[in-house]
Write a protein that holds these residues in place. Sequence first.
Motif, PDB file in Angstrom:
ATOM      1  N   ARG A 173       0.814  -1.178   0.042  1.00  0.00           N
ATOM      2  CA  ARG A 173      -0.072  -0.049  -0.171  1.00  0.00           C
ATOM      3  C   ARG A 173       0.852   1.280   0.038  1.00  0.00           C
ATOM      4  NH1 ARG A 173      -5.229  -1.156   0.652  1.00  0.00           N
ATOM      5  NH2 ARG A 173      -5.800  -3.245   1.450  1.00  0.00           N
ATOM      6  N   ALA A 174       2.001   0.994   0.589  1.00  0.00           N
ATOM      7  CA  ALA A 174       2.822   2.342   0.794  1.00  0.00           C
ATOM      8  C   ALA A 174       3.524   2.710  -0.545  1.00  0.00           C
ATOM      9  CB  ALA A 174       3.688   2.234   2.123  1.00  0.00           C
ATOM     10  N   LEU A 175       4.163   1.569  -1.105  1.00  0.00           N
ATOM     11  CA  LEU A 175       4.723   1.773  -2.341  1.00  0.00           C
ATOM     12  C   LEU A 175       3.935   2.182  -3.283  1.00  0.00           C
ATOM     13  CD1 LEU A 175       7.092  -1.574  -2.095  1.00  0.00           C
ATOM     14  CD2 LEU A 175       7.801   0.899  -2.323  1.00  0.00           C
ATOM     15  N   ALA A 176       2.452   1.693  -3.428  1.00  0.00           N
ATOM     16  CA  ALA A 176       1.531   2.230  -4.407  1.00  0.00           C
ATOM     17  C   ALA A 176       1.333   3.775  -4.209  1.00  0.00           C
ATOM     18  CB  ALA A 176       0.085   1.342  -4.365  1.00  0.00           C
ATOM     19  N   ALA A 177       1.084   4.050  -2.855  1.00  0.00           N
ATOM     20  CA  ALA A 177       0.883   5.496  -2.697  1.00  0.00           C
ATOM     21  C   ALA A 177       2.136   6.421  -3.167  1.00  0.00           C
ATOM     22  CB  ALA A 177       0.985   5.752  -1.212  1.00  0.00           C
ATOM     23  N   ALA A 178       3.124   5.902  -3.035  1.00  0.00           N
ATOM     24  CA  ALA A 178       4.524   6.543  -3.617  1.00  0.00           C
ATOM     25  C   ALA A 178       4.536   6.539  -5.170  1.00  0.00           C
ATOM     26  CB  ALA A 178       5.752   5.836  -2.905  1.00  0.00           C
ATOM     27  N   GLY A 179       3.884   5.868  -5.743  1.00  0.00           N
ATOM     28  CA  GLY A 179       3.625   5.748  -7.111  1.00  0.00           C
ATOM     29  C   GLY A 179       4.254   4.714  -8.044  1.00  0.00           C
ATOM     30  N   TYR A 180       4.494   3.539  -7.255  1.00  0.00           N
ATOM     31  CA  TYR A 180       4.906   2.491  -7.919  1.00  0.00           C
ATOM     32  C   TYR A 180       3.879   1.282  -8.577  1.00  0.00           C
ATOM     33  CZ  TYR A 180       9.476   2.904  -5.914  1.00  0.00           C
ATOM     34  OH  TYR A 180      10.882   3.317  -5.657  1.00  0.00           O
ATOM     35  N   THR A 181       3.817   0.553  -9.379  1.00  0.00           N
ATOM     36  CA  THR A 181       2.728  -0.362  -9.807  1.00  0.00           C
ATOM     37  C   THR A 181       3.205  -1.563  -9.088  1.00  0.00           C
ATOM     38  OG1 THR A 181       2.633   0.758 -12.249  1.00  0.00           O
ATOM     39  CG2 THR A 181       2.175  -1.613 -11.893  1.00  0.00           C
ATOM     40  N   LEU A 182       2.188  -2.098  -8.387  1.00  0.00           N
ATOM     41  CA  LEU A 182       2.576  -3.197  -7.577  1.00  0.00           C
ATOM     42  C   LEU A 182       2.104  -4.608  -8.274  1.00  0.00           C
ATOM     43  CD1 LEU A 182       3.916  -3.132  -4.752  1.00  0.00           C
ATOM     44  CD2 LEU A 182       2.981  -0.993  -5.505  1.00  0.00           C
ATOM     45  N   TYR A 183       2.992  -5.498  -7.793  1.00  0.00           N
ATOM     46  CA  TYR A 183       2.572  -6.987  -8.410  1.00  0.00           C
ATOM     47  C   TYR A 183       2.993  -7.626  -7.142  1.00  0.00           C
ATOM     48  CZ  TYR A 183       2.748  -6.044 -13.322  1.00  0.00           C
ATOM     49  OH  TYR A 183       2.525  -5.821 -14.569  1.00  0.00           O
ATOM     50  N   LEU A 184       1.917  -8.453  -6.628  1.00  0.00           N
ATOM     51  CA  LEU A 184       1.906  -8.944  -5.137  1.00  0.00           C
ATOM     52  C   LEU A 184       1.925 -10.600  -5.303  1.00  0.00           C
ATOM     53  CD1 LEU A 184      -0.822  -6.702  -3.668  1.00  0.00           C
ATOM     54  CD2 LEU A 184       1.616  -6.222  -3.916  1.00  0.00           C
ATOM     55  N   GLY A 185       2.419 -11.063  -4.426  1.00  0.00           N
ATOM     56  CA  GLY A 185       2.481 -12.807  -4.221  1.00  0.00           C
ATOM     57  C   GLY A 185       2.179 -13.041  -2.908  1.00  0.00           C
ATOM     58  N   ALA A 186       1.521 -14.148  -2.821  1.00  0.00           N
ATOM     59  CA  ALA A 186       0.999 -14.820  -1.554  1.00  0.00           C
ATOM     60  C   ALA A 186       0.235 -15.947  -1.813  1.00  0.00           C
ATOM     61  CB  ALA A 186       0.347 -13.845  -0.704  1.00  0.00           C
ATOM     62  N   ARG A 187       0.313 -16.911  -0.710  1.00  0.00           N
ATOM     63  CA  ARG A 187      -0.482 -18.185  -0.812  1.00  0.00           C
ATOM     64  C   ARG A 187      -1.870 -17.685  -0.867  1.00  0.00           C
ATOM     65  NH1 ARG A 187       2.724 -21.600   3.356  1.00  0.00           N
ATOM     66  NH2 ARG A 187       2.547 -19.804   4.503  1.00  0.00           N
ATOM     67  N   ARG A 188      -2.212 -16.873   0.143  1.00  0.00           N
ATOM     68  CA  ARG A 188      -3.809 -16.686   0.179  1.00  0.00           C
ATOM     69  C   ARG A 188      -4.150 -15.695  -1.258  1.00  0.00           C
ATOM     70  NH1 ARG A 188      -4.231 -14.743   6.275  1.00  0.00           N
ATOM     71  NH2 ARG A 188      -2.381 -13.510   5.459  1.00  0.00           N
ATOM     72  N   LEU A 189      -4.766 -16.423  -2.018  1.00  0.00           N
ATOM     73  CA  LEU A 189      -5.032 -15.550  -3.256  1.00  0.00           C
ATOM     74  C   LEU A 189      -6.196 -14.751  -3.252  1.00  0.00           C
ATOM     75  CD1 LEU A 189      -3.888 -14.935  -6.285  1.00  0.00           C
ATOM     76  CD2 LEU A 189      -5.322 -16.743  -7.056  1.00  0.00           C
ATOM     77  N   ASP A 190      -7.423 -15.432  -2.365  1.00  0.00           N
ATOM     78  CA  ASP A 190      -8.383 -14.464  -2.289  1.00  0.00           C
ATOM     79  C   ASP A 190      -8.209 -13.132  -1.707  1.00  0.00           C
ATOM     80  OD1 ASP A 190      -7.725 -15.722   0.087  1.00  0.00           O
ATOM     81  OD2 ASP A 190      -9.744 -16.207   0.843  1.00  0.00           O
ATOM     82  N   ARG A 191      -7.403 -13.255  -0.466  1.00  0.00           N
ATOM     83  CA  ARG A 191      -7.081 -11.930   0.200  1.00  0.00           C
ATOM     84  C   ARG A 191      -6.023 -11.307  -0.392  1.00  0.00           C
ATOM     85  NH1 ARG A 191      -7.855  -7.927   3.451  1.00  0.00           N
ATOM     86  NH2 ARG A 191      -5.856  -7.171   4.569  1.00  0.00           N
TER      87      ARG A 191
END
Length: 249
Positions: A22-40
């Motif tokens: 969230r903080a990086l997005a607010a700073a202007g980055y485009t985010l690619y996120l990874g985790a096991r809990r895909l729904d969340r």
Amino acid sequence: MNNNKIAVVTGASSGIGEASARALAAAGYTLYLGARRLDRLTTVAKTISGHAFALDVTDIASVQAFAAALPRQVHVLVNNAGGALGLAPVAEFDEDQWLAMYQSNVLGLARMTRALHGKLLASGDGHVINIGSIAGFETYAGGAGYTAAKHAVRAISETLRLEWLGKPLRVTEIDPGLVETDFSLVRFAGDAERAAKVYADTRPLLAEDIADAVVWATTRPAHVNVDQIVIRPTDQARADKVFRRSGAS
């Protein structure tokens, strides 16, 4: 603002990973996120106009598939996935728990760094942020498995700086102390009462406090490498020394 820059965050479905995204997005980055809990993870990604992909850093095929889905260039990799399991003394340690901690905290971090190395290099200004812990340079009774894993993270961070010397790649290790997230709930296998006692009568850090450090480190000029940031709450002096208003430490 850092428009057109790509940031990748692992373990981004909650806690420090989510806050960092969230903080990086607010700073202007485009985010690619990874985790096991895909729904969340998908829910988090939608709120920041990011991209969510299933990722298990303990699985080589999962890491490779995740990396293949990313753009050709990546500017920031936040290696956040990991955690602690159990609090048994060495004489009674659980091998499965220790193996799981090494798989996520150490090998998972190394797998992600290896998989994204070329994309980070291609950006011309790549930056790896390893989320370590004060357990990376301190120890405490019952914590040998986790502290050993986080000591290994510190060794990897320092080695990467040697191996990447002269290349447009930076390495920062952020070492938090007591942060109130799902960390203890996972460590104690969902025992909410036991997990709550870790934070009782004290004022721990928040995930957002660590996210602030992530953004600060990544937004320094390209010639500036912030090697290490150690962050503790004022109620903590060591991993095993916490001030509690009840008088217990």
